[in-house]
Scaffold this motif. Structure first.
Motif: not given
Ligand code: NIG
Ligand code: FE
Length: 411
Positions: A363-370
């Motif tokens: 649930g961290l798509s908006d802050t992590h992983g990119l």
């Protein structure tokens, strides 16, 4: 005050790993890129030659042609526990299966004994070097599950240690309550009573203390039934907490469909997964978390249905599943390698699996992983010629510089 220097400034002369960055101005093939960090946040991503004038007075940091990726994300770990289980490794080498070891009183329950005996400070001291090993490869966000306490007091102890680790090392930690991991010995023959305790006592109390970011269960013939798993999910839903599931590791109990019906963030393991389960995951936006370390350690031969997951467009993450029984793994890069070698993921799939899709599983798509403007500065600069090297080397860590939470923690 962090002891690490602030990463603010213009990081220039970088190469961006394909597919893992969203540039504000397109970076041409072969063109060097810059990342602007201000106040610990990425402000701009684009070609070094096109740096907006407003950033020109910031400190310059020469990236020296290194390859930039987002900070890695390890989305499935059981990092906090007492003891270790090398004896079971030896038993399995002598021919015993995971299930046989578990039924003989080993397995998860033996880690429960050791975890209950350890104090919070002892568990913290044991987990610290494990977490440090993962961070040294550029992990910037990690999930840590409970599930070796199996009483309110001992599950709380594990989750508190997980939170403390995040604060002590300056890394994003997502805590997952896995009370439904195994039936504790004191509840032998009373599985329903234990499930009731998990749902009605343990989960509400731990959630009220702010210790639960997600709820997980082990849906398996040696663990919890589909009906018990549903009860756990319903309890989580009443509290507004997202769910995920250990599903299809040893057999297909229909857990994926159930998890998808509850809008699960992820289904993990899934070596045994039907087309119906895949379709349900796709419809719900549930991430498939692949755990090649457990597959390898258990010398499993039943492959997860990678081609079908790919065809359906289900996002695939890759994680260590670090735990003392089935995956004593402390290298996420090695897991990316195994995901390619054992599961036939492509290199871009494996790299998205330890970054973008892993973030989504938490649930961290908006802050992590990119790598993208507006996000906290979490990135790694690698001393490699091409991105494929990140999944290619065995037992080599090419991380040259690590920026975590806006601080230069390495390099
Ligand atoms: O993810 N499958 C259940 N849980 C862990 C194993 C835990 C253990 O054996 O201690 C896993 O593989
Ligand atoms: Fe696990």
């Amino acid at each position: 005050m962090s002891i690490h220097p602030c990463a603010d400034g213009v990081w220039e002369g970088l190469r961006l790993a394909p597919g893992l960055a969203r540039a504000d101005v397109a970076v041409g093939a072969g063109e060097r890129a810059s990342l602007v960090v201000q106040g610990g946040v990425l402000r701009w991503v684009g070609p070094s030659a096109a740096l907006p004038a407003g950033y020109a007075r910031l400190a310059r940091r020469d990236g020296g042609g290194l390859l930039a990726t987002p900070g890695l994300v390890d989305c499935h770990t059981h990092l906090v526990y007492g003891g270790q289980r090398a004896n079971e490794f030896a038993m399995r080498l002598a021919g015993a299966s995971y299930e046989e070891v578990a039924r003989a009183g080993g397995g998860i329950v033996s880690s429960v004994r050791a975890t209950r005996e350890a104090s919070e400070d002892e568990l913290f001291a044991l987990a610290l070097p494990r977490l440090s090993a993962l961070l040294a490869e550029g992990v910037c966000a990690i999930e840590i599950k409970s599930g070796y306490g199996l009483t309110l007091e001992h599950e709380r102890k594990q989750l508190r240690v997980a939170r403390r680790l995040g604060q002590a090392l300056g890394v994003t930690v997502r805590t997952t309550f896995l009370g439904a991991h195994a039936l504790p010995p004191e509840y032998a023959g009373r599985s329903q009573d234990y499930t009731d305790a998990v749902c009605d006592e343990m989960l509400p109390a731990l959630a009220a203390e702010g210790l639960v970011d997600a709820v997980d269960a082990f849906c398996e013939r040696i663990a919890f039934t589909l009906a018990e798993t549903r009860q756990v999910f319903q309890a989580a839903q009443r509290l507004g907490i997202p769910v995920k599931l250990h599903a299809g590791q040893l057999s297909d109990m229909g857990g994926a469909q159930l998890a998808a019906r509850h809008g699960a963030l992820s289904c993990d393991h899934i070596e045994h997964l039907s087309q119906e389960g895949i379709d349900a995951m796709k419809a719900a936006g549930t991430v498939a978390v692949l755990l090649p370390g457990a597959y390898y350690t258990l010398r499993d031969t039943h492959l997860p249905p990678i081609a079908q997951l790919r065809a359906a467009g289900v996002p695939m993450a890759v994680s260590t599943d670090h735990n003392p029984g089935t995956s004593p793994a402390l290298s996420l890069l090695l897991m990316a390698n195994m995901a390619c070698t054992l599961f036939r993921l492509t290199v871009p799939e494996a790299l998205a699996g330890i970054t973008t899709h892993a973030a989504r599983a938490l649930g961290l798509s908006d802050t992590h992983g990119l790598i993208a403007a507006g996000r906290p500065a979490n990135f790694v600069l690698w001393s490699v010629g091409e991105a494929a090297e990140l999944a290619y080397w065995l037992g080599h860590n090419p991380a040259r510089t690590i920026v975590r939470q806006g601080r230069i923690v390495k390099g």
